[in-house]
Design an enzyme around this catalytic site. Structure first.
Site: not given
Ligand code: CTP
Ligand code: CA
Length: 231
Positions: A33-36
């Site tokens: 995943g990512n930090r958005s």
């Protein structure tokens, strides 16, 4: 215009916004995943709806209240976001790709939970995801629909160039009408309530939005969209 004063300049305009960050499953319990957080996209949805737009939101893993007046579809993976976005773009006057889409996904999703073992773990093999923004621009340019297309760029700058030069190159590469460039990293942008941005228009105009609440960036994005719609 007084800041915060709402003009219904998006009255009746159908605005599609993707927000959040996609998750690419490794197994039933793990993902890449990512930090958005989805905050900037949700702010744009709120502001656009308050200015009269008919707002559809496609949210990837966002844990925020649904903005008043917006219709919400939830997705998890880049592929789900892609399907939902292409389907909804046909009925949109504006498409805003604020979502952080995973560039890669694991080649295989393991059906059962991966167990730790004595042996070193297998490397995770990745494959590239399609670029939804590029696909949207191609479909629009092929006449499949007519919409102003807005991209986002999260940049840190590196030895090959600063945030702005990466942004300008990305605008050219993506072919979208507007590109909202954010400086990210070291506690900036992701998950924060404040943000700064530079909005690049394909006509060469560059609008700097000073560091402040994401609602102000959202308002500036809406202003830039209105100016493209009026062209
Ligand atoms: N985007 C997309 N589909 C992808 C990757 C990105 O539609 N598979 C969109 C994002 O929603 C954003 C824009 O493209 O609007 C730019 O995303 P970004 O990650 O900044 O650019 P990339 O082209 O993926 O380049 P890089 O990550 O190498 O900077
Ligand atoms: Ca990317």
């Amino acid at each position: 215009r007084r800041p915060g004063a709402l003009v219904p300049d998006l009255s009746g305009v159908r605005v599609l916004i993707t927000a959040g960050g996609t998750r690419e499953p490794l197994d039933p319990v793990r993902y890449l995943g990512n930090r958005s957080s989805g905050r900037q996209g949700f702010e744009i949805a709120s502001v656009a709806a308050a200015r009269g737009a008919q707002v559809s939101l496609i949210a990837a893993n966002v844990e925020l209240p649904t903005p008043a007046g917006a219709e919400l579809v939830r997705v998890e993976t880049a592929e789900q976001l892609r399907q939902a976005t292409h389907a909804a773009a046909k009925d949109a006057d504006v498409v805003i790709m604020a979502a952080a889409v995973a560039d890669f996904r694991p080649v295989t999703t393991v059906e059962h939970k991966i167990k730790k073992s004595e042996a070193a773990p297998e490397p995770v093999e990745l494959v590239g995801n399609p670029d939804i923004l590029v696909e949207l621009v191609a479909a629009r340019d092929a006449g499949e629909f007519a919409a102003v297309v807005v991209g986002f760029a999260a940049e840190t700058g590196d030895q090959t160039g600063d945030v702005l030069s990466h942004g300008r190159a990305k605008l050219a590469r993506k072919g979208c009408d507007l590109l909202v460039v954010n400086a990210v990293g070291a506690g900036r942008a992701f998950g924060q309530s404040d943000n700064a941005a530079i909005i690049l228009d394909r006509d060469g105009r560059e609008t700097e939005v000073p560091f402040g609440p994401k609602a102000l960036v959202a308002a500036a994005v809406c202003d830039a969209v209105v100016s493209r719609l009026n062209r």
